[in-house]
Design a protein around this motif. Structure first.
Motif, PDB file in Angstrom:
ATOM      1  N   ASP A  58      50.120  46.706  28.368  1.00 21.01           N
ATOM      2  CA  ASP A  58      49.676  45.380  27.957  1.00 21.01           C
ATOM      3  C   ASP A  58      49.391  44.426  29.118  1.00 21.01           C
ATOM      4  OD1 ASP A  58      49.958  46.265  25.365  1.00 21.01           O
ATOM      5  OD2 ASP A  58      51.920  45.347  25.069  1.00 21.01           O
ATOM      6  N   PHE A  59      49.921  44.747  30.299  1.00 22.24           N
ATOM      7  CA  PHE A  59      49.784  43.833  31.426  1.00 22.24           C
ATOM      8  C   PHE A  59      49.330  44.565  32.676  1.00 22.24           C
ATOM      9  CE2 PHE A  59      53.225  42.172  28.733  1.00 22.24           C
ATOM     10  CZ  PHE A  59      52.700  40.937  28.424  1.00 22.24           C
ATOM     11  N   SER A  60      48.389  43.957  33.392  1.00 20.50           N
ATOM     12  CA  SER A  60      48.005  44.475  34.700  1.00 20.50           C
ATOM     13  C   SER A  60      48.856  43.769  35.747  1.00 20.50           C
ATOM     14  CB  SER A  60      46.521  44.202  34.966  1.00 20.50           C
ATOM     15  OG  SER A  60      46.316  42.795  35.051  1.00 20.50           O
ATOM     16  N   LYS A  61      48.816  44.259  36.979  1.00 20.03           N
ATOM     17  CA  LYS A  61      49.568  43.624  38.058  1.00 20.03           C
ATOM     18  C   LYS A  61      49.117  42.174  38.222  1.00 20.03           C
ATOM     19  CE  LYS A  61      50.550  43.881  42.990  1.00 20.03           C
ATOM     20  NZ  LYS A  61      50.229  44.549  44.253  1.00 20.03           N
ATOM     21  N   GLY A  62      47.813  41.966  38.171  1.00 15.08           N
ATOM     22  CA  GLY A  62      47.272  40.619  38.309  1.00 15.08           C
ATOM     23  C   GLY A  62      47.721  39.696  37.195  1.00 15.08           C
ATOM     24  N   LYS A  63      47.715  40.214  35.955  1.00 10.21           N
ATOM     25  CA  LYS A  63      48.129  39.408  34.809  1.00 10.21           C
ATOM     26  C   LYS A  63      49.610  39.039  34.911  1.00 10.21           C
ATOM     27  CE  LYS A  63      46.339  40.247  30.614  1.00 10.21           C
ATOM     28  NZ  LYS A  63      46.142  40.894  29.296  1.00 10.21           N
ATOM     29  N   LEU A  64      50.437  40.010  35.328  1.00 13.20           N
ATOM     30  CA  LEU A  64      51.863  39.733  35.491  1.00 13.20           C
ATOM     31  C   LEU A  64      52.111  38.694  36.580  1.00 13.20           C
ATOM     32  CD1 LEU A  64      53.515  43.234  35.088  1.00 13.20           C
ATOM     33  CD2 LEU A  64      53.845  41.252  33.627  1.00 13.20           C
ATOM     34  N   LEU A  65      51.419  38.843  37.703  1.00  9.71           N
ATOM     35  CA  LEU A  65      51.581  37.873  38.790  1.00  9.71           C
ATOM     36  C   LEU A  65      51.117  36.479  38.358  1.00  9.71           C
ATOM     37  CD1 LEU A  65      50.530  40.005  41.891  1.00  9.71           C
ATOM     38  CD2 LEU A  65      52.824  39.198  41.302  1.00  9.71           C
ATOM     39  N   HIS A  66      50.057  36.435  37.579  1.00  6.14           N
ATOM     40  CA  HIS A  66      49.539  35.158  37.079  1.00  6.14           C
ATOM     41  C   HIS A  66      50.534  34.498  36.109  1.00  6.14           C
ATOM     42  CE1 HIS A  66      46.637  32.155  35.825  1.00  6.14           C
ATOM     43  NE2 HIS A  66      46.859  32.497  34.561  1.00  6.14           N
ATOM     44  N   MET A  67      51.196  35.320  35.286  1.00  9.33           N
ATOM     45  CA  MET A  67      52.126  34.803  34.292  1.00  9.33           C
ATOM     46  C   MET A  67      53.500  34.474  34.870  1.00  9.33           C
ATOM     47  SD  MET A  67      51.318  37.297  31.043  1.00  9.33           S
ATOM     48  CE  MET A  67      52.976  37.096  30.471  1.00  9.33           C
ATOM     49  N   LEU A  68      53.829  35.045  36.014  1.00  9.05           N
ATOM     50  CA  LEU A  68      55.164  34.902  36.589  1.00  9.05           C
ATOM     51  C   LEU A  68      55.671  33.461  36.646  1.00  9.05           C
ATOM     52  CD1 LEU A  68      57.395  36.722  37.604  1.00  9.05           C
ATOM     53  CD2 LEU A  68      56.479  36.484  39.900  1.00  9.05           C
ATOM     54  N   PRO A  69      54.884  32.504  37.129  1.00  9.54           N
ATOM     55  CA  PRO A  69      55.402  31.127  37.173  1.00  9.54           C
ATOM     56  C   PRO A  69      55.721  30.555  35.791  1.00  9.54           C
ATOM     57  CG  PRO A  69      53.452  31.337  38.542  1.00  9.54           C
ATOM     58  CD  PRO A  69      53.575  32.607  37.779  1.00  9.54           C
ATOM     59  N   ASP A  70      54.973  30.974  34.774  1.00 13.49           N
ATOM     60  CA  ASP A  70      55.202  30.450  33.426  1.00 13.49           C
ATOM     61  C   ASP A  70      56.377  31.105  32.703  1.00 13.49           C
ATOM     62  OD1 ASP A  70      53.191  28.555  33.500  1.00 13.49           O
ATOM     63  OD2 ASP A  70      51.666  29.978  32.828  1.00 13.49           O
ATOM     64  N   LEU A  71      56.916  32.173  33.273  1.00 10.49           N
ATOM     65  CA  LEU A  71      58.064  32.821  32.637  1.00 10.49           C
ATOM     66  C   LEU A  71      59.321  31.964  32.722  1.00 10.49           C
ATOM     67  CD1 LEU A  71      57.593  36.555  33.657  1.00 10.49           C
ATOM     68  CD2 LEU A  71      57.148  35.474  31.452  1.00 10.49           C
ATOM     69  N   ARG A  72      59.273  30.926  33.538  1.00  9.83           N
ATOM     70  CA  ARG A  72      60.443  30.034  33.616  1.00  9.83           C
ATOM     71  C   ARG A  72      60.694  29.352  32.272  1.00  9.83           C
ATOM     72  NH1 ARG A  72      56.542  27.327  36.898  1.00  9.83           N
ATOM     73  NH2 ARG A  72      55.773  25.440  35.882  1.00  9.83           N
ATOM     74  N   TYR A  73      59.658  29.158  31.469  1.00 10.01           N
ATOM     75  CA  TYR A  73      59.840  28.491  30.183  1.00 10.01           C
ATOM     76  C   TYR A  73      60.632  29.340  29.185  1.00 10.01           C
ATOM     77  CZ  TYR A  73      56.651  25.099  32.129  1.00 10.01           C
ATOM     78  OH  TYR A  73      56.079  24.162  32.934  1.00 10.01           O
ATOM     79  N   PRO A  74      60.276  30.606  28.979  1.00 10.54           N
ATOM     80  CA  PRO A  74      61.122  31.416  28.092  1.00 10.54           C
ATOM     81  C   PRO A  74      62.547  31.586  28.637  1.00 10.54           C
ATOM     82  CG  PRO A  74      58.995  32.478  28.385  1.00 10.54           C
ATOM     83  CD  PRO A  74      59.041  31.318  29.333  1.00 10.54           C
ATOM     84  N   VAL A  75      62.686  31.735  29.946  1.00 11.39           N
ATOM     85  CA  VAL A  75      64.023  31.868  30.529  1.00 11.39           C
ATOM     86  C   VAL A  75      64.815  30.580  30.321  1.00 11.39           C
ATOM     87  CG1 VAL A  75      65.309  32.160  32.688  1.00 11.39           C
ATOM     88  CG2 VAL A  75      63.349  33.637  32.191  1.00 11.39           C
TER      89      VAL A  75
END
Length: 181
Positions: A58-75
């Motif tokens: 479901d995720f490419s390396k680029g997509k994961l890196l792009h989403m990484l900063p926004d993962l702070r919200y679910p955490v």
């Protein structure tokens, strides 16, 4: 209407799995040894590769890196819900033998399996709102059984939160979709 159908389909799948498990257990398909085996198979054999497969498909390396900063919200959402769970445990006087299980179920939801795949068009900043509306992890009874916690209590909690989320999640997705416009 599309929002209700998309969010409801994942929840209906969970209800179907719970119903099949209930019927099979009622018909005597499972012994104490078989439930221990199922718990170990799910948590130690099936879940790790499923998680890896889901992430890599479901995720490419680029997509994961792009989403990484926004993962702070679910955490952050999980941390807030955990703190809230501690408070609620004290307020409603949850039995001591259910305390850890209740707290865990309070902030561990099916977000990764139900909300994230269906909410990719939605901004990651909105996922944490939905996360708080999701049902308890469906594998909570399996994990409870494996670690000799109260599997019946966790089964009831999974069923109740799944049924509640059938109404709450679509409503929240509708509200969020209107706020995003």
């Amino acid at each position: 209407m599309q929002v209700f159908l998309e969010s409801g389909s994942g929840i209906l799948m969970i209800i179907l799995m719970v119903a099949v498990g209930y019927v099979l257990a009622d018909r005597g398909w499972f012994t104490e040894d078989s439930t221990k085996l199922i718990a170990r198979l799910v948590t130690q054999i099936a879940l790790p590769p499923y998680t890896i497969s889901s992430i890599t498909n479901d995720f490419s390396k680029g997509k994961l890196l792009h989403m990484l900063p926004d993962l702070r919200y679910p955490v952050l959402s999980m941390l807030i819900l955990y703190a809230l769970s501690i408070l609620i445990v004290r307020l409603i006087k949850v039995k001591p033998n259910h305390k850890g299980l209740f707290e865990s179920m309070f902030f561990n939801s099916n977000t990764v399996f139900v909300v994230l795949p269906s909410s990719m068009p939605i901004l990651m900043k909105q996922v944490f709102i939905l996360q708080s509306c999701m049902p308890v992890m469906t594998n909570a009874p399996v994990v409870s059984k494996m670690y000799k916690a109260d599997a019946n209590f966790s089964s009831i909690m999974v069923t109740e939160t799944t049924l509640l989320s059938l109404a709450i999640v679509p409503i929240m997705m509708l509200i969020i979709s209107h706020l995003a416009l």
